[in-house]
Design a protein around this motif. Sequence first.
Motif, PDB file in Angstrom:
ATOM      1  N   ALA A 176     -46.027  25.888  90.174  1.00 57.21           N
ATOM      2  CA  ALA A 176     -45.154  26.944  90.457  1.00 57.21           C
ATOM      3  C   ALA A 176     -43.713  26.628  89.994  1.00 57.21           C
ATOM      4  O   ALA A 176     -43.007  27.468  89.641  1.00 57.21           O
ATOM      5  CB  ALA A 176     -45.394  27.396  91.943  1.00 57.21           C
ATOM      6  N   ARG A 177     -43.296  25.391  90.273  1.00 53.16           N
ATOM      7  CA  ARG A 177     -42.102  25.013  89.933  1.00 53.16           C
ATOM      8  C   ARG A 177     -41.680  23.665  89.466  1.00 53.16           C
ATOM      9  O   ARG A 177     -41.337  22.699  90.254  1.00 53.16           O
ATOM     10  CB  ARG A 177     -41.026  25.095  91.284  1.00 53.16           C
ATOM     11  CG  ARG A 177     -41.105  26.285  92.018  1.00 53.16           C
ATOM     12  CD  ARG A 177     -40.364  26.340  93.313  1.00 53.16           C
ATOM     13  NE  ARG A 177     -40.317  27.751  93.908  1.00 53.16           N
ATOM     14  CZ  ARG A 177     -39.359  28.129  94.757  1.00 53.16           C
ATOM     15  NH1 ARG A 177     -38.360  27.345  95.025  1.00 53.16           N
ATOM     16  NH2 ARG A 177     -39.336  29.234  95.232  1.00 53.16           N
ATOM     17  N   ARG A 207     -40.069  20.511  87.295  1.00 55.81           N
ATOM     18  CA  ARG A 207     -38.817  19.839  87.089  1.00 55.81           C
ATOM     19  C   ARG A 207     -38.658  19.178  85.847  1.00 55.81           C
ATOM     20  O   ARG A 207     -37.597  18.829  85.372  1.00 55.81           O
ATOM     21  CB  ARG A 207     -38.542  19.060  88.319  1.00 55.81           C
ATOM     22  CG  ARG A 207     -38.443  19.941  89.674  1.00 55.81           C
ATOM     23  CD  ARG A 207     -37.947  18.980  90.699  1.00 55.81           C
ATOM     24  NE  ARG A 207     -36.886  18.400  90.605  1.00 55.81           N
ATOM     25  CZ  ARG A 207     -36.411  17.293  91.209  1.00 55.81           C
ATOM     26  NH1 ARG A 207     -36.995  16.724  92.169  1.00 55.81           N
ATOM     27  NH2 ARG A 207     -35.359  16.642  91.082  1.00 55.81           N
ATOM     28  N   ALA A 236     -33.066  26.573  82.290  1.00 57.06           N
ATOM     29  CA  ALA A 236     -33.686  26.937  83.271  1.00 57.06           C
ATOM     30  C   ALA A 236     -33.782  25.834  84.640  1.00 57.06           C
ATOM     31  O   ALA A 236     -34.136  26.023  85.574  1.00 57.06           O
ATOM     32  CB  ALA A 236     -35.080  27.620  83.161  1.00 57.06           C
ATOM     33  N   ILE A 284     -44.396  29.226  81.682  1.00 62.20           N
ATOM     34  CA  ILE A 284     -43.848  28.643  82.821  1.00 62.20           C
ATOM     35  C   ILE A 284     -42.502  29.417  82.974  1.00 62.20           C
ATOM     36  O   ILE A 284     -42.411  29.856  84.105  1.00 62.20           O
ATOM     37  CB  ILE A 284     -43.314  27.288  82.391  1.00 62.20           C
ATOM     38  CG1 ILE A 284     -44.657  26.182  82.438  1.00 62.20           C
ATOM     39  CG2 ILE A 284     -42.419  26.736  83.459  1.00 62.20           C
ATOM     40  CD1 ILE A 284     -44.344  24.890  81.836  1.00 62.20           C
ATOM     41  N   LEU A 285     -41.872  29.710  81.952  1.00 61.07           N
ATOM     42  CA  LEU A 285     -40.356  30.735  82.371  1.00 61.07           C
ATOM     43  C   LEU A 285     -40.785  31.852  82.599  1.00 61.07           C
ATOM     44  O   LEU A 285     -40.119  32.572  83.538  1.00 61.07           O
ATOM     45  CB  LEU A 285     -39.524  30.506  81.016  1.00 61.07           C
ATOM     46  CG  LEU A 285     -39.313  29.052  80.698  1.00 61.07           C
ATOM     47  CD1 LEU A 285     -38.364  29.210  79.466  1.00 61.07           C
ATOM     48  CD2 LEU A 285     -38.582  28.191  81.794  1.00 61.07           C
ATOM     49  N   ARG A 294     -43.364  33.012  84.499  1.00 60.98           N
ATOM     50  CA  ARG A 294     -43.964  32.825  85.777  1.00 60.98           C
ATOM     51  C   ARG A 294     -42.759  32.788  86.728  1.00 60.98           C
ATOM     52  O   ARG A 294     -42.615  33.590  87.788  1.00 60.98           O
ATOM     53  CB  ARG A 294     -44.983  31.629  85.860  1.00 60.98           C
ATOM     54  CG  ARG A 294     -45.039  31.526  87.270  1.00 60.98           C
ATOM     55  CD  ARG A 294     -46.443  30.719  87.417  1.00 60.98           C
ATOM     56  NE  ARG A 294     -47.764  31.177  87.533  1.00 60.98           N
ATOM     57  CZ  ARG A 294     -48.863  30.810  87.233  1.00 60.98           C
ATOM     58  NH1 ARG A 294     -48.673  29.165  87.752  1.00 60.98           N
ATOM     59  NH2 ARG A 294     -50.066  31.203  86.924  1.00 60.98           N
ATOM     60  N   GLN A 295     -41.944  32.035  86.295  1.00 66.44           N
ATOM     61  CA  GLN A 295     -40.475  31.790  87.146  1.00 66.44           C
ATOM     62  C   GLN A 295     -40.001  33.194  87.231  1.00 66.44           C
ATOM     63  O   GLN A 295     -39.407  33.460  88.338  1.00 66.44           O
ATOM     64  CB  GLN A 295     -39.867  30.970  86.463  1.00 66.44           C
ATOM     65  CG  GLN A 295     -40.331  29.318  86.674  1.00 66.44           C
ATOM     66  CD  GLN A 295     -39.208  28.093  86.619  1.00 66.44           C
ATOM     67  OE1 GLN A 295     -38.466  28.493  85.765  1.00 66.44           O
ATOM     68  NE2 GLN A 295     -39.567  26.972  86.790  1.00 66.44           N
ATOM     69  N   GLN A 296     -39.813  33.845  86.257  1.00 68.10           N
ATOM     70  CA  GLN A 296     -39.215  35.220  86.015  1.00 68.10           C
ATOM     71  C   GLN A 296     -39.882  36.140  86.939  1.00 68.10           C
ATOM     72  O   GLN A 296     -39.174  36.792  87.810  1.00 68.10           O
ATOM     73  CB  GLN A 296     -38.890  35.477  84.782  1.00 68.10           C
ATOM     74  CG  GLN A 296     -38.340  36.887  84.636  1.00 68.10           C
ATOM     75  CD  GLN A 296     -36.791  36.469  85.066  1.00 68.10           C
ATOM     76  OE1 GLN A 296     -36.219  35.499  84.579  1.00 68.10           O
ATOM     77  NE2 GLN A 296     -36.049  37.689  85.503  1.00 68.10           N
ATOM     78  N   ALA A 307     -41.583  35.512  89.811  1.00 67.04           N
ATOM     79  CA  ALA A 307     -41.329  35.000  90.955  1.00 67.04           C
ATOM     80  C   ALA A 307     -40.029  35.613  91.700  1.00 67.04           C
ATOM     81  O   ALA A 307     -39.912  35.352  92.976  1.00 67.04           O
ATOM     82  CB  ALA A 307     -41.760  33.465  91.096  1.00 67.04           C
ATOM     83  N   ARG A 308     -39.192  35.902  90.828  1.00 66.61           N
ATOM     84  CA  ARG A 308     -37.877  36.134  91.361  1.00 66.61           C
ATOM     85  C   ARG A 308     -37.889  37.616  92.035  1.00 66.61           C
ATOM     86  O   ARG A 308     -38.558  38.411  91.659  1.00 66.61           O
ATOM     87  CB  ARG A 308     -36.972  36.081  90.360  1.00 66.61           C
ATOM     88  CG  ARG A 308     -36.624  34.650  89.682  1.00 66.61           C
ATOM     89  CD  ARG A 308     -35.607  34.586  88.582  1.00 66.61           C
ATOM     90  NE  ARG A 308     -35.385  33.290  88.219  1.00 66.61           N
ATOM     91  CZ  ARG A 308     -34.686  32.803  87.006  1.00 66.61           C
ATOM     92  NH1 ARG A 308     -34.250  33.960  86.470  1.00 66.61           N
ATOM     93  NH2 ARG A 308     -34.708  31.660  86.594  1.00 66.61           N
TER      94      ARG A 308
END
Length: 297
Positions: free
Chosen positions: A21-22, A24, A55, A289-290, A292-294, A296-297
């Motif tokens: 999910a996140r 690093r 990111a 990955i990026l 998915r992060q987008q 989730a916002r």
Amino acid sequence: MTSPHGPNGSVPPLDDSPLPARPRLIATDLDGTLLHDGKSVSDRTIKALAAAEEAGIEVFFVTGRPARWMDVVRDHVHGHGMAICANGASVVDLHDDGKLLSHRPLDRAVALGVVQTLRDAAPGTTFAVETATGIHYEPTYPRFYEDPGATLATAEQLLQESGSGTDATAPVLKLLAHHSGLTPDGFLTLARAAVGEQATLTRSSPTALLEISGPGVSKASTLALCCAERGISSDEVVAFGDMPNDLEMLTWAGTSYAMGNAHPDVLAAASGRTLTNNEDGVAVVIEQILARQQQAR
């Protein structure tokens, strides 16, 4: 994992991927992984690396290469400048001309013992010695690069601390062993059985070329140290690789990807699989990955 190519090159839904999910930190091998076979970084990969850093995801190059062979990616380490080289034996600052920040050397006496063990177990083995300041060869060792400063001598002479004409006091980062009559995996199996716990043996070449480091030294163990300094857990790391010298890193990382061109042991060990190095498999996953992060916002 489903094909990463959606309509018109778009990134497809990610529900069936093992992506964290996140994350690093992204840790990626170079040859056979990030780099195309021509030893270049594609425009797509350059863009993906920059986007990951923007990111807030650090990207570490973790490679068997020495620092002097890192020019191809020197401009793509962004803010931190750090890379793990020589299969974990050194951490270098690529922003400062490959300055050695830390090293985990192979003791010269141990290296001499390994040389003798392999000469006995696999007659015909030839050696090279990689130090913090350069590489030196036995006269019959097959060289792949021109190294004008290299000394030619027996491994026993090269590893003597009192040897003349070599960087005799420089830390030994790894010992290289080549055999022209054995298969790559066969040589590795034989050598590990003979050497035992004296040193860490692995391989990344398509030829019967072994890379020998100090006991416990690997890409994974040095990456773990670097992550601990940053308060990053293994579950927050995504790793990429293609050859046996990547295995420990891929099993240590919370999420790992074998390249489509990877060695069978790597394909079996990784938690996911991406496209080949020539198809920008690392960039494809970074884009996912990026994305998915987008989402989730």
